[in-house]
Design a protein around this motif. Structure first.
Motif, PDB file in Angstrom:
ATOM      1  N   GLY A  36       0.808  -1.212   0.000  1.00  0.00           N
ATOM      2  CA  GLY A  36       0.000   0.000   0.000  1.00  0.00           C
ATOM      3  C   GLY A  36       0.840   1.260   0.000  1.00  0.00           C
ATOM      4  N   ILE A  37       1.959   1.224   0.716  1.00  0.00           N
ATOM      5  CA  ILE A  37       2.857   2.382   0.735  1.00  0.00           C
ATOM      6  C   ILE A  37       3.432   2.638  -0.657  1.00  0.00           C
ATOM      7  CG2 ILE A  37       5.064   3.227   1.612  1.00  0.00           C
ATOM      8  CD1 ILE A  37       4.390   1.862   4.263  1.00  0.00           C
ATOM      9  N   VAL A  38       3.836   1.558  -1.344  1.00  0.00           N
ATOM     10  CA  VAL A  38       4.372   1.705  -2.702  1.00  0.00           C
ATOM     11  C   VAL A  38       3.329   2.340  -3.608  1.00  0.00           C
ATOM     12  CG1 VAL A  38       5.239   0.473  -4.717  1.00  0.00           C
ATOM     13  CG2 VAL A  38       5.942  -0.238  -2.437  1.00  0.00           C
ATOM     14  N   LEU A  39       2.112   1.833  -3.564  1.00  0.00           N
ATOM     15  CA  LEU A  39       1.068   2.328  -4.458  1.00  0.00           C
ATOM     16  C   LEU A  39       0.658   3.761  -4.132  1.00  0.00           C
ATOM     17  CD1 LEU A  39      -1.192  -0.864  -4.589  1.00  0.00           C
ATOM     18  CD2 LEU A  39       0.508  -0.113  -6.262  1.00  0.00           C
ATOM     19  N   ALA A  40       0.736   4.118  -2.841  1.00  0.00           N
ATOM     20  CA  ALA A  40       0.280   5.447  -2.442  1.00  0.00           C
ATOM     21  C   ALA A  40       1.347   6.514  -2.628  1.00  0.00           C
ATOM     22  CB  ALA A  40      -0.165   5.418  -0.977  1.00  0.00           C
ATOM     23  N   VAL A  41       2.615   6.157  -2.508  1.00  0.00           N
ATOM     24  CA  VAL A  41       3.686   7.157  -2.491  1.00  0.00           C
ATOM     25  C   VAL A  41       4.378   7.294  -3.839  1.00  0.00           C
ATOM     26  CG1 VAL A  41       5.894   7.766  -1.449  1.00  0.00           C
ATOM     27  CG2 VAL A  41       4.059   6.866  -0.017  1.00  0.00           C
ATOM     28  N   VAL A  42       4.653   6.179  -4.485  1.00  0.00           N
ATOM     29  CA  VAL A  42       5.429   6.223  -5.729  1.00  0.00           C
ATOM     30  C   VAL A  42       4.523   6.560  -6.905  1.00  0.00           C
ATOM     31  CG1 VAL A  42       6.964   4.934  -7.252  1.00  0.00           C
ATOM     32  CG2 VAL A  42       7.011   4.514  -4.787  1.00  0.00           C
ATOM     33  N   GLU A  43       4.978   7.489  -7.746  1.00  0.00           N
ATOM     34  CA  GLU A  43       4.214   7.856  -8.935  1.00  0.00           C
ATOM     35  C   GLU A  43       4.411   6.822 -10.030  1.00  0.00           C
ATOM     36  OE1 GLU A  43       5.385  11.726 -10.152  1.00  0.00           O
ATOM     37  OE2 GLU A  43       4.907  12.675  -8.233  1.00  0.00           O
ATOM     38  N   ASN A  44       3.313   6.265 -10.505  1.00  0.00           N
ATOM     39  CA  ASN A  44       3.328   5.276 -11.583  1.00  0.00           C
ATOM     40  C   ASN A  44       4.326   4.141 -11.332  1.00  0.00           C
ATOM     41  OD1 ASN A  44       1.466   6.852 -13.116  1.00  0.00           O
ATOM     42  ND2 ASN A  44       3.184   8.163 -13.751  1.00  0.00           N
ATOM     43  N   PRO A 227      13.017  -9.893  -9.067  1.00  0.00           N
ATOM     44  CA  PRO A 227      13.532  -9.160 -10.236  1.00  0.00           C
ATOM     45  C   PRO A 227      14.260  -7.899  -9.821  1.00  0.00           C
ATOM     46  CG  PRO A 227      11.164  -8.837 -10.003  1.00  0.00           C
ATOM     47  CD  PRO A 227      11.543  -9.903  -9.020  1.00  0.00           C
ATOM     48  N   GLU A 228      15.157  -7.441 -10.703  1.00  0.00           N
ATOM     49  CA  GLU A 228      15.825  -6.171 -10.472  1.00  0.00           C
ATOM     50  C   GLU A 228      14.793  -5.054 -10.480  1.00  0.00           C
ATOM     51  OE1 GLU A 228      18.774  -5.752 -13.432  1.00  0.00           O
ATOM     52  OE2 GLU A 228      20.039  -7.372 -12.686  1.00  0.00           O
ATOM     53  N   ALA A 229      15.003  -4.058  -9.648  1.00  0.00           N
ATOM     54  CA  ALA A 229      14.027  -2.979  -9.532  1.00  0.00           C
ATOM     55  C   ALA A 229      14.715  -1.630  -9.652  1.00  0.00           C
ATOM     56  CB  ALA A 229      13.302  -3.073  -8.191  1.00  0.00           C
ATOM     57  N   SER A 230      13.969  -0.649 -10.121  1.00  0.00           N
ATOM     58  CA  SER A 230      14.497   0.707 -10.199  1.00  0.00           C
ATOM     59  C   SER A 230      14.558   1.328  -8.818  1.00  0.00           C
ATOM     60  CB  SER A 230      13.608   1.550 -11.103  1.00  0.00           C
ATOM     61  OG  SER A 230      12.270   1.515 -10.643  1.00  0.00           O
ATOM     62  N   GLN A 231      15.409   2.305  -8.685  1.00  0.00           N
ATOM     63  CA  GLN A 231      15.518   3.012  -7.418  1.00  0.00           C
ATOM     64  C   GLN A 231      14.369   3.998  -7.259  1.00  0.00           C
ATOM     65  OE1 GLN A 231      19.427   4.739  -7.789  1.00  0.00           O
ATOM     66  NE2 GLN A 231      20.365   3.057  -6.663  1.00  0.00           N
ATOM     67  N   ILE A 232      14.134   4.424  -6.023  1.00  0.00           N
ATOM     68  CA  ILE A 232      13.089   5.398  -5.736  1.00  0.00           C
ATOM     69  C   ILE A 232      13.747   6.719  -5.386  1.00  0.00           C
ATOM     70  CG2 ILE A 232      11.163   5.986  -4.235  1.00  0.00           C
ATOM     71  CD1 ILE A 232      10.676   3.042  -3.829  1.00  0.00           C
ATOM     72  N   ALA A 233      13.378   7.760  -6.100  1.00  0.00           N
ATOM     73  CA  ALA A 233      13.889   9.102  -5.815  1.00  0.00           C
ATOM     74  C   ALA A 233      12.814   9.882  -5.065  1.00  0.00           C
ATOM     75  CB  ALA A 233      14.251   9.817  -7.108  1.00  0.00           C
ATOM     76  N   ILE A 234      13.153  10.336  -3.878  1.00  0.00           N
ATOM     77  CA  ILE A 234      12.209  11.078  -3.042  1.00  0.00           C
ATOM     78  C   ILE A 234      12.528  12.568  -3.139  1.00  0.00           C
ATOM     79  CG2 ILE A 234      11.347  11.422  -0.706  1.00  0.00           C
ATOM     80  CD1 ILE A 234      12.043   8.534  -0.116  1.00  0.00           C
ATOM     81  N   THR A 235      11.520  13.376  -3.449  1.00  0.00           N
ATOM     82  CA  THR A 235      11.697  14.819  -3.618  1.00  0.00           C
ATOM     83  C   THR A 235      10.786  15.558  -2.648  1.00  0.00           C
ATOM     84  OG1 THR A 235      12.152  14.482  -5.966  1.00  0.00           O
ATOM     85  CG2 THR A 235      11.628  16.723  -5.249  1.00  0.00           C
ATOM     86  N   ALA A 236      11.364  16.506  -1.921  1.00  0.00           N
ATOM     87  CA  ALA A 236      10.591  17.322  -0.979  1.00  0.00           C
ATOM     88  C   ALA A 236      10.518  18.749  -1.507  1.00  0.00           C
ATOM     89  CB  ALA A 236      11.240  17.299   0.405  1.00  0.00           C
ATOM     90  N   THR A 237       9.309  19.253  -1.697  1.00  0.00           N
ATOM     91  CA  THR A 237       9.095  20.620  -2.167  1.00  0.00           C
ATOM     92  C   THR A 237       8.081  21.305  -1.264  1.00  0.00           C
ATOM     93  OG1 THR A 237       7.280  19.991  -3.653  1.00  0.00           O
ATOM     94  CG2 THR A 237       9.528  19.860  -4.534  1.00  0.00           C
ATOM     95  N   GLU A 238       7.792  22.559  -1.583  1.00  0.00           N
ATOM     96  CA  GLU A 238       6.793  23.281  -0.799  1.00  0.00           C
ATOM     97  C   GLU A 238       5.411  22.649  -0.941  1.00  0.00           C
ATOM     98  OE1 GLU A 238       6.892  27.301  -2.077  1.00  0.00           O
ATOM     99  OE2 GLU A 238       8.872  27.728  -1.205  1.00  0.00           O
ATOM    100  N   GLU A 239       5.192  21.937  -2.037  1.00  0.00           N
ATOM    101  CA  GLU A 239       3.900  21.311  -2.257  1.00  0.00           C
ATOM    102  C   GLU A 239       3.769  19.963  -1.563  1.00  0.00           C
ATOM    103  OE1 GLU A 239       3.528  21.034  -6.432  1.00  0.00           O
ATOM    104  OE2 GLU A 239       3.355  23.216  -6.746  1.00  0.00           O
ATOM    105  N   GLY A 240       4.862  19.470  -1.056  1.00  0.00           N
ATOM    106  CA  GLY A 240       4.811  18.194  -0.355  1.00  0.00           C
ATOM    107  C   GLY A 240       5.933  17.278  -0.777  1.00  0.00           C
ATOM    108  N   VAL A 241       5.829  16.016  -0.387  1.00  0.00           N
ATOM    109  CA  VAL A 241       6.846  15.008  -0.676  1.00  0.00           C
ATOM    110  C   VAL A 241       6.312  14.075  -1.750  1.00  0.00           C
ATOM    111  CG1 VAL A 241       8.241  13.128   0.260  1.00  0.00           C
ATOM    112  CG2 VAL A 241       7.736  15.136   1.677  1.00  0.00           C
ATOM    113  N   SER A 242       7.137  13.808  -2.760  1.00  0.00           N
ATOM    114  CA  SER A 242       6.748  12.888  -3.817  1.00  0.00           C
ATOM    115  C   SER A 242       7.876  11.896  -4.038  1.00  0.00           C
ATOM    116  CB  SER A 242       6.444  13.634  -5.118  1.00  0.00           C
ATOM    117  OG  SER A 242       7.605  14.307  -5.580  1.00  0.00           O
ATOM    118  N   ALA A 243       7.528  10.756  -4.603  1.00  0.00           N
ATOM    119  CA  ALA A 243       8.521   9.720  -4.879  1.00  0.00           C
ATOM    120  C   ALA A 243       8.301   9.198  -6.281  1.00  0.00           C
ATOM    121  CB  ALA A 243       8.403   8.584  -3.868  1.00  0.00           C
TER     122      ALA A 243
END
Length: 289
Positions: A36-44, A227-243
């Motif tokens: 659920g965390i993956v689906l809610a936080v990571v974009e696509n 399987p091999e997986a891509s890394q997750i890049a976390i970005t913090a901006t004034e609009e919030g946190v996205s991954a």
């Protein structure tokens, strides 16, 4: 067939006492939380990334605790309640009782694990697409083998201990050794041999010693089987946190012995056989009066 009879009774007792349902609910809750965390936080997110999150707190933290809780009372609990004399009064040997308890409690926890993984895979497939099933199946089978190793350790402790208090104390001590103190043990051994501390590229023999810990072997198995997986890049901006996911990167499996599936399986087979053998030798000669 006495081993099968005892195992069947153990599973039936777990169903009646709701231990099976509790174990399933706990493992299911943690593994679905990770998805659920993956689906809610990571974009696509892609299915490969979600599959990598089958490895996490549910398998590396919760599962060993459940295995110890399921198994630590297997023998000593029957001794304290007096049921052991009844079991041995039937056509069961002490070896039958030990193996039957191991098989039954492994089956109970394996059902919980399989239920959790199936639910997580279904969640991935229903939301972002079907993940690669072959590597996931190999990983799940390895985790089930890990379940057998953990339960074997717990049942072996239960066969050696004379009281439940001693059994749970040894189980807790073993868990702390495997999770908190093991790295210090490995570093201490390296220092005793070389008079220095290991660097960023430790020798193969030290990696082998490190992977004699069954929990380390289970953790490494995710890099080997999933399987091999891509890394997750976390970005913090004034609009919030996205991954977001970045470019695909290897999962980090080095071409060493500890990343060979047969080696990892051999470690778990060792931890299935050794505790049962030691537990049987102690239980065989124990005075049950």
């Amino acid at each position: 067939m006495t081993v099968v009879d005892i195992a069947r009774k153990d599973v039936a007792d777990a169903v009646r006492s709701r231990a099976l349902w509790v174990a399933t609910a706990i493992f299911l809750g943690f593994i679905l939380l990770a998805q659920g965390i993956v689906l809610a936080v990571v974009e696509n997110p892609d299915p490969e990334l979600a599959a990598r999150f089958l490895e996490g707190p549910a398998t590396e933290v919760v599962l060993p605790i459940l295995g110890l809780l399921v198994g630590y009372q297997a023998i000593v609990g029957e001794r304290e309640t007096g049921n052991m004399k009844f079991l041995l009064g039937l056509p069961h040997s002490r070896l039958d009782v030990l193996l039957g308890k191991f098989v039954g409690r492994t089956a109970v926890l394996s059902v919980a694990v399989l239920g959790g993984f199936l639910a997580a895979i279904g969640m991935i497939a229903a939301t972002i697409g079907l993940p690669p099933l072959a590597p996931i199946a190999a990983y799940v089978l390895f985790v089930v083998l890990s379940v057998a190793a953990i339960v074997s350790i717990a049942v072996g402790i239960s066969a050696v201990a004379e009281t439940r208090t001693r059994a749970i104390s040894v189980a807790i001590g073993g868990y702390l050794l495997a999770t908190v103190l093991w790295s210090y043990v490995v570093d201490g051994l390296y220092y005793a041999v070389t008079r220095s501390l290991p660097g960023t590229d430790p020798p193969t023999w030290l990696a082998i010693v490190d992977h004699l810990n069954p929990l380390t072997a289970m953790s490494t198995s995710a890099d080997v089987f999933l399987p091999e997986a891509s890394q997750i890049a976390i970005t913090a901006t004034e609009e919030g946190v996205s991954a977001t996911q970045t470019e695909q990167t290897p999962s980090g499996t080095a071409e060493t012995l500890v990343h060979e599936p047969l080696f990892l399986v051999a470690v778990l087979v060792f931890w299935i056989a050794l505790p049962l053998a030691v537990g049987y030798l102690r239980f065989r000669d124990a005075d049950l009066s």
